[in-house]
Design a protein around this motif. Structure first.
Motif, PDB file in Angstrom:
ATOM      1  N   GLY B  23       3.772   6.018   6.860  1.00  6.60           N
ATOM      2  CA  GLY B  23       2.521   5.667   7.518  1.00  6.60           C
ATOM      3  C   GLY B  23       2.100   4.246   7.211  1.00  6.60           C
ATOM      4  N   ARG B  24       0.843   4.046   6.870  1.00 10.56           N
ATOM      5  CA  ARG B  24       0.344   2.690   6.692  1.00 10.56           C
ATOM      6  C   ARG B  24       0.176   2.311   5.232  1.00 10.56           C
ATOM      7  N   SER B  25       0.813   3.065   4.344  1.00 11.50           N
ATOM      8  CA  SER B  25       0.661   2.749   2.932  1.00 11.50           C
ATOM      9  C   SER B  25       1.571   1.583   2.559  1.00 11.50           C
ATOM     10  N   LEU B  26       0.951   0.419   2.281  1.00 13.38           N
ATOM     11  CA  LEU B  26       1.743  -0.783   2.022  1.00 13.38           C
ATOM     12  C   LEU B  26       2.509  -0.664   0.715  1.00 13.38           C
ATOM     13  N   LYS B  29       5.438   1.732   0.899  1.00  9.92           N
ATOM     14  CA  LYS B  29       6.549   1.202   1.684  1.00  9.92           C
ATOM     15  C   LYS B  29       7.341   0.174   0.885  1.00  9.92           C
ATOM     16  N   GLU B 102       0.907  -8.674   5.628  1.00  5.36           N
ATOM     17  CA  GLU B 102       0.754  -7.262   5.267  1.00  5.36           C
ATOM     18  C   GLU B 102       0.833  -6.345   6.477  1.00  5.36           C
ATOM     19  N   GLU B 103       0.257  -6.797   7.588  1.00  3.98           N
ATOM     20  CA  GLU B 103       0.239  -5.943   8.771  1.00  3.98           C
ATOM     21  C   GLU B 103       1.679  -5.666   9.234  1.00  3.98           C
ATOM     22  N   GLN B 105       4.347  -5.703   7.410  1.00  5.88           N
ATOM     23  CA  GLN B 105       5.026  -4.802   6.481  1.00  5.88           C
ATOM     24  C   GLN B 105       4.552  -3.368   6.647  1.00  5.88           C
ATOM     25  N   ARG B 106       3.244  -3.218   7.003  1.00  7.64           N
ATOM     26  CA  ARG B 106       2.754  -1.866   7.254  1.00  7.64           C
ATOM     27  C   ARG B 106       3.416  -1.283   8.488  1.00  7.64           C
ATOM     28  N   LEU B 107       3.706  -2.138   9.474  1.00 11.96           N
ATOM     29  CA  LEU B 107       4.305  -1.635  10.711  1.00 11.96           C
ATOM     30  C   LEU B 107       5.798  -1.384  10.519  1.00 11.96           C
TER      31      LEU B 107
END
Lengths: 111, 531
Positions: B23-26, B29, B102-103, B105-107
């Motif tokens: 999901g969106r957990s930086l 990930k 960061e965005e 990497q979240r994607l």
């Protein structure tokens, strides 16, 4: 049958090459998918043709069509579908950003 | 132990899937991605150790024995180059954590990066020519998405060019595979090698061989097909540039080496003239292009074109000495060019410009970065005592011994040109009087990545003897494709007739057809020639 397929492959490659040389990037993408279709048809012909024979050796005898190229073509079709979809999305982004699909006007990088 | 071969492919795949589902957990990930990268590198090292101790390792996928099923083969060349590529990938991955926003990497950044690694390792390890095509497509599709990752106009344009030329190449690859299968009735490299060696009349095979060379030449940026490279490699996010220039173009060189040393051994002379001519033009074009650039990343990208010319030259000459030189060159270029791109990314981040002319005086503010870049420049240019010098020296010596005096002279002159354009760039970025205002602070992680690769280059220089010994062993294995083929078919001898083939398809056959079907297929094609 072989002549017909040879002609089909030739037409696919010819049209594809013609479209590749257009300035309109959408036509280039269509040309690319035509060329991959041409390659796929050629791959099918490498399995040989025997009319209506099945791709397995039945109890009736050895008349059959080689199944492997058909499996290969299936893989290749899926791959070219994926790449074409990606390219169309890419071009749509580019169109939204630049307002044109003309390669000459999009062109900023010098190669 | 056999399962070791699939680890460098399966671990990146698993990592990619897990990072998609995080999901969106930086933080999650990044941790999973780094652990996955480290595990891939560790498995590659383990694989290399096993191959070194016990000879080539073969794994049959789904227990279908070699001529029919897909196999993965790790000999010294493929396991060695997997270690190299997963090592460079690991460094680039650490760098990405500091570089990519960061965005991003979240994607999708981490999954795509690991899929790229999976494709590269698969292409190195596969022993099946169609499987090679599939892994090529995996690595290409993920690299298209990664080049266009930040979605800037120039990145989209570069990706469009990159994808177009490579899609045409894929179609040609399919043509070549179709021709090969239609002529020989097999797709397994070891099996094909035996069948081709038995042929009296090569028929259409020389043409098919040249088609393969052209296709791999597109990946390796050989002369008429190089023009996508400077755009794609310079537009991509910096860690991806490092992966593309450091590892991905070597996939093309590796594939040429693999098919000319296993598959088309007998036909190697047919391609030699083409390879040498195109290699010479590639070297000249790359050097001339690099001399004209003012953008640091484009300069490095053109330099990659020129250096690939050297690698192709070595493959073209093809003597043992030339191949050892080529392998040493591949190691050197993978480390040094990846490091130069990563360091150039640091410099670009610090000065907020890509124009070499607007930089300057950076050595005062970032002495360590200046030192790292300098090591890279000297390694690529081939200045002694760094081992890049020995790579170029071996290539030039091999060219002279094989009677290509002109090519040797050209390679020597262009080595000086390489030194010129790279050193001039270094001098302008780091030494010249700067603009005065201090550069922006960049992340430690990004600078550290460059230091690690510079350290590896220095370590390679100090440990040159063991390195060259290892590469000579690799070359020795390449010179005797018998080792590779024997390893593949030992697998058959142990297993006997593939169980699944005989039960599924052959169960209700009359006695006269009681061979497994694919073997029959092969026989039909061999007897009938082109269908």
């Amino acid at each position: 049958m072989t002549t017909f397929l040879a002609l089909t492959i030739g037409v696919l490659f010819g049209t594809g090459t013609f479209l590749l040389l257009r300035r309109n990037a959408l036509k280039v993408i269509i040309g690319l998918s035509l060329i991959s279709h041409g390659a796929n048809v050629l791959l099918v012909t490498s399995g040989g043709f025997g009319g209506n024979y099945p791709p397995i050796i039945g109890p009736g005898g050895p008349a059959y069509v080689d199944p492997l190229p058909q499996a290969l073509v299936l893989t290749a079709i899926v791959i070219s579908f994926g790449v074409t979809a990606f390219l169309v999305v890419l071009l749509y982004r580019l169109y939204k950003r630049t307002g044109t699909v003309d390669m000459d006007q999009i062109r900023r990088l010098k190669g | 132990m056999k399962a070791l071969v699939i680890l460098p492919i399966v671990i990146p795949l698993a990592t990619a899937i897990i990072t998609i589902f995080l999901g969106r957990s930086l933080r999650g990930k990044v941790v999973v991605s780094l652990v996955g990268g480290g595990a891939t590198f560790a498995s590659a090292l383990l694989l290399l150790r096993t191959v070194w101790n016990h000879g080539p390792v073969v794994h049959t996928m789904g227990s279908w024995s070699p001529p029919f099923g897909i196999i993965l083969v790790a000999d010294l060349l493929s396991s060695g180059i997997v270690v190299l590529s997963s090592g460079v990938a690991m460094v680039a991955l650490c760098y990405s954590v500091g570089y990519v926003d960061e965005e991003g990497q979240r994607l999708a950044y981490h999954p795509l990066f690991h899929l790229l690694m999976m494709g590269i390792h698969g292409a190195f390890l596969t022993g099946d020519i169609f499987n090679l095509f599939v892994f090529f497509e995996i690595l290409l599709i993920s690299s298209y998405a990664l080049v266009a990752f930040a979605g800037e106009d120039y990145q989209l344009e570069a990706t469009l060019k990159y994808a177009t030329i490579n899609l045409i190449a894929s179609a040609v690859f399919l043509l070549a595979v179709g021709g090969l299968y239609g002529t020989m009735g097999s797709l397994n490299m070891a099996d094909l090698s035996l069948k081709i060696a038995r042929l009296q009349d090569p028929g259409p095979l020389p043409a098919i061989f040249l088609l393969f060379i052209a296709v791999f030449g597109v990946k390796a940026s050989m002369f008429p097909f190089y023009f996508w490279l400077p755009d794609a490699h310079s537009s991509a996010p910096t860690p991806i540039s490092a992966m593309l220039s450091g590892v991905l173009i070597k996939v093309g060189a590796y594939s040429i080496l693999r098919i000319s040393s296993v598959l088309f051994v007998a036909l190697r002379a047919d391609a030699q003239g083409w390879l040498l001519t195109l290699a010479a033009i590639t070297m000249v074009v790359g050097a001339c292009g690099a001399l004209a650039q003012s953008d640091i990343k484009r300069l490095l990208a053109y330099s990659s074109v020129g250096q690939m010319g050297y690698i192709l030259l070595g493959l073209g000459i093809g003597t043992p000495l030339a191949l050892v030189g080529t392998l040493l060159f591949i190691v050197n270029h993978a480390l040094a060019k990846a490091m130069l791109f990563l360091t150039a990314g640091v410099v670009i981040e610090a000065t907020e410009t890509r124009e070499i002319g607007s930089m300057g005086g950076l050595s005062r503010h970032m002495p360590w970065t200046a030192g790292t870049f300098f090591v890279g420049v000297m390694a690529i240019a081939g200045v002694p005592p760094l081992f890049g010098f020995f790579a170029k020296f071996l290539l030039i010596k091999a060219a002279l011994e094989a009677g290509y005096g002109f090519l040797a002279a050209l390679a020597a002159v262009l080595a000086i040109a390489t030194l010129w354009y790279l050193f001039a760039a270094w001098q302008q970025i780091f030494w010249r009087e700067g603009s005065g205002h201090p550069p922006r602070v960049t992340s430690r992680l990004m600078k550290g990545s460059g230091f690690v690769l510079a350290g590896l280059i220095l370590a390679g220089t100090i440990l040159l003897n063991p390195l060259v010994d290892f590469l000579m062993a690799v070359e020795g294995q390449l010179r005797q494709p018998g080792t590779y083929i024997a390893a593949v078919f030992r697998e058959v001898a142990q297993k006997g007739v593939p169980p699944s083939a005989s039960t599924k398809l052959g169960a209700n056959l009359p006695k006269s057809h009681a061979v497994s079907p694919p073997m029959k297929v092969g026989a039909v094609h061999i007897e009938g020639g082109l269908p």
